[in-house]
Design an enzyme around this catalytic site. Structure first.
Site, PDB file in Angstrom:
ATOM      1  CE1 TYR A 488      -4.067   1.927   0.120  1.00 39.89           C
ATOM      2  CE2 TYR A 488      -2.833   3.283   1.664  1.00 39.89           C
ATOM      3  CZ  TYR A 488      -3.918   3.112   0.833  1.00 39.89           C
ATOM      4  OH  TYR A 488      -4.862   4.104   0.702  1.00 39.89           O
ATOM      5  CB  SER A 568      -7.138   2.365  -3.034  1.00 40.03           C
ATOM      6  OG  SER A 568      -7.551   3.705  -2.929  1.00 40.03           O
ATOM      7  CG  ASP A 652     -14.070   3.345  -6.920  1.00 41.70           C
ATOM      8  OD1 ASP A 652     -14.273   4.278  -6.110  1.00 41.70           O
ATOM      9  OD2 ASP A 652     -13.028   2.673  -6.921  1.00 41.70           O
ATOM     10  CG  HIS A 687     -12.444   2.643  -3.323  1.00 40.17           C
ATOM     11  ND1 HIS A 687     -11.705   2.850  -4.475  1.00 40.17           N
ATOM     12  CD2 HIS A 687     -11.567   2.747  -2.303  1.00 40.17           C
ATOM     13  CE1 HIS A 687     -10.448   3.079  -4.161  1.00 40.17           C
ATOM     14  NE2 HIS A 687     -10.335   3.022  -2.860  1.00 40.17           N
TER      15      HIS A 687
END
Length: 723
Positions: A488, A568, A652, A687
């Site tokens: 991430y 993301s 999203d 999302h």
């Protein structure tokens, strides 16, 4: 050519091309190396000037999500992707096994209001977890709210619940199809019936009740003159009285003169102060207060320095307690007197430690402090004056989730989880200073066969980075293991050990799971976060690439067996490293990624707030850094990119799906080898939050089948018949 005429010609050309490719169903590929007939993705001559630099944007037309042209293109992409995935050899067996492993009863951490205890529970394969309530800890639970009854396909989810202090009402937010937009409703807890109250125009707001339950404060977006909600502007705080229509709600605090400031409300438990946490990005915030006991009171800016994060914990008369990174990169606890709010009068209750302070709850006159020590949890207990009193021993290297409790309670609850522990719910008795287990989830899989180790490796600049690696006990370091590297690295988010049934099935196939704690995350304090933002964002990608090289050098895997995954901001991570080091990975799974870094901020005010991590292309220095790694802009023709499955949802509204669309179009156009570049668009998903269980299983089945097909070696055998 006239710009309007050019736009019309371009749209007509694109539409005609897409109509041609959507009239015929695409046949599934029987072999991975067969040539795929991708939909036509016409390139326009769109060019944008950034600080004297002309940047091509040939797929700008895909940003118009509602156009027939874009929708036809998406349909055409799915007509290629879905049959291809369905035809993969192990896909059906993987779905069967994922369904088995997902099918276990699990409960959330209980939270208490008055004499009532609340928790979420899932019987295993329910699409959405059900909210239960019981009177007393040992009372019989009854379902209070079942979101599975709100839609036929499980895609309407429950995103937030807030109980009034007197436990009379439940305010709850529902999302349709994974959207960030929610509708708030109010339910009578005793009768289980909904009131007439309906609140809309809301995305990320909490609800904060008055002590008597007569109403609550919340934040919502303004409306355009046409009456449509406008999320390109900032929110304002409103007050809603129970039983009243939303049109009668009073606007309490509006900071629209500061276009990027968003105020969110919280009422102190004594009802005296309304606290507005003012957000502008993810690195710092301000705090303003209003004295609710004084009709003539005005808002006061008690913390307005923008020098760190300030998270309100609780209050005691004139004292407000905050967890803050101001003057303490790892976090500390301070008390601010509303009558003397200047920094020189702050009281430091809990000083900064080497470990990172992630959460503090004030329960029963004690501060329960949740720290991360080398990216795994520990809980320390301090009295009201900040003196350390006790430590709670946890079962192992794992994560604590959701410490619950209030100042008047003599008990607190939390849940412990790890890569191989589905979840243990614990209760701490404050008087007796004892921990007891009240619930334990049991996975259908045998988790005793796997081990977790934490290693440290050097990034390009010599920085030591930690990484968790999970695998079978009997692994051989012969470079032949399929490995999944997940990351991430942004927005102060900490990746810590937690259970995921999808990962269990990956491990059952002999796979290695590796999760590094990249810069940009929140595992090691504010400085660690800042070291992976803006002009330093390349550090995140270097950390991830170095993690891959560590796995290869140590014999865990090889480039032919290594896949990368992220969602993301993690989707950006995958897109950036696969374009920077395409030969290092065999397969890539960028999910709901931020992939056009020059235009990410244009989709909403929320997206623009990400500039605290990314910077903005409107700034010349930021532009140069963004262009250097923006995945959409760094795809080069003639390069062999890894086999790539790009996933997104057309609902999203956090990371606009056009990021994935543009990246897919660019990769498909540039790919120089037989590795497939597929775009999978879920038409009833957003999302990720609130995705129903059936849809999650479908998505993971596609992803794991895709990876195993691309990473398969002659010596690798399937383990899908495992019990």
């Amino acid at each position: 050519m006239n710009k309007l005429l050019f736009s019309m010609v371009t749209i007509m050309t694109v539409s005609a091309a897409l109509t041609a490719c959507t009239t015929t169903e695409q046949a599934p590929s029987e072999h991975a190396d067969e040539e795929l007939n991708y939909p036509v993705s016409p390139r326009s001559d769109q060019v944008t000037d950034y600080h004297g630099n002309s940047v091509q944007d040939p797929y700008r037309w895909l940003e118009d999500l509602n156009s027939q042209t874009t929708q036809q293109w998406v349909t055409a992409q799915n007509r290629v992707t879905l049959p291809y995935l369905a035809d993969l050899e192990q896909r059906d067996a993987l779905k069967t096994r994922l369904t088995q492993v997902w099918n276990y009863e699990r409960s959330s951490t209980p939270f208490r209001h008055g004499r009532f205890y609340f928790h979420f529970q899932n019987n295993g394969l329910q699409d959405q977890s059900v909210l239960y309530v019981r009177e007393g800890l040992n009372g019989a639970p009854r379902p209070l709210l079942d979101p599975n009854q709100l839609s036929d396909d499980g895609t309407v989810s429950l995103t937030r619940v807030m109980v009034s202090p007197n436990a009379q009402y439940l305010a709850y937010a529902i999302s349709d199809g994974g959207s960030d937009w929610v509708e708030f409703r109010v339910r009578d807890i005793q009768s289980g019936e909904d009131l007439a109250d309906r609140l809309t125009g809301i995305k990320f707001s909490n609800v904060s009740w008055l002590p008597d339950g007569s109403g609550f404060y919340y934040s919502r977006y303004p409306e355009t003159p046409a009456g449509e909600v406008d999320d390109s502007r900032s929110v304002a705080i409103y007050f809603h009285r129970i039983g009243s229509a939303q049109r009668n709600d009073r606007r309490i605090y509006d900071l629209s003169q500061y276009p990027s400031w968003n105020p969110y409300p919280e009422v102190t438990r004594d009802g005296r102060f309304l606290i507005a946490t003012i957000t502008d990005g993810f690195s710092s915030n301000a705090v303003h207060i209003l004295d609710l006991t004084n009709r003539d009171a005005r808002w006061r800016r008690i913390i307005d320095y923008w020098d760190g994060l300030y998270e309100f914990i609780d209050s005691d008369a004139n004292l407000l307690f905050f967890r803050t990174t101001a003057g303490a990169e790892n976090g500390r606890v301070i008390a601010v007197d509303v009558n003397r709010p200047q920094p020189q009068h702050w009281q430091e209750l809990i000083a900064e430690r080497d470990a990172t302070l992630r959460e503090v709850r004030y329960v029963g006159g004690k501060f329960f402090a949740h720290y991360l020590e080398d990216a795994h949890s520990q809980i320390e207990i301090f009295n009201a004056y900040g003196r350390h009193e006790d430590s709670i021993e946890l079962p192992g290297i794992g994560s604590v989730d959701s410490i619950t409790g209030q100042a008047s309670h003599l008990e607190t609850f939390f849940t412990y989880t790890s890569f191989t522990e589905p979840g243990v719910t614990l209760r701490y008795d404050i008087d007796q200073q004892q921990v007891e287990e009240i619930d334990r989830a049991q996975s259908p899989a045998d988790l005793s066969n796997y081990q977790t180790r934490q290693v440290w490796y050097e990034s390009d600049d010599g920085t030591a980075v930690s990484m968790f690696i999970v695998h079978r006990h009997d692994i051989e370091l012969d470079s032949a293991n399929p490995a999944l590297l997940y990351g991430y690295g942004g927005f102060n988010v900490a990746l810590t050990p937690s259970y995921n049934p999808a990962h269990t099935v990956w491990l059952e196939q002999g796979g290695v799971l590796a999760i590094p704690n990249l810069r940009g995350g929140g595992e090691y304090g504010a400085n660690w976060h800042q070291a992976g933002t803006k002009l330093n964002k390349q550090n995140v990608f270097d950390d991830f690439i170095s993690a891959a090289r560590y796995l290869i050098d140590e014999g865990y895997t090889s480039p032919q067996q290594l896949a990368i995954q992220g969602a993301s901001n993690g989707g950006l991570l995958v897109g950036a490293v696969m374009t920077q080091q395409p030969s290092l990975f065999a397969a890539a799974l960028p999910d709901v990624g931020v992939l056009d870094m020059l235009r990410y901020h244009t989709s909403s005010a929320n997206a623009k707030a990400w500039s605290s991590d990314y910077g903005l292309a409107t700034d010349a220095e930021d532009f140069a850094a963004l262009l250097a790694y923006s995945p959409v802009h760094n795809v080069e023709t003639g390069v062999c990119y890894p086999a790539t499955l790009i996933t997104t949802g057309d609902h999203d509204d956090r990371v606009a799906p056009w990021h994935s669309y543009k990246f897919a179009a660019a990769l498909q156009n540039a790919q120089s080898c037989d590795n497939p570049v597929l775009l999978r668009v879920e038409t009833r998903a957003g999302h990720g939050a609130g995705t129903p269980t059936w849809m999650r299983i479908d998505q993971v089945s596609d992803q794991w089948a895709f990876l195993l097909d691309k990473l398969q070696s002659e010596s690798q055998s399937s383990n899908l018949n495992a019990d």
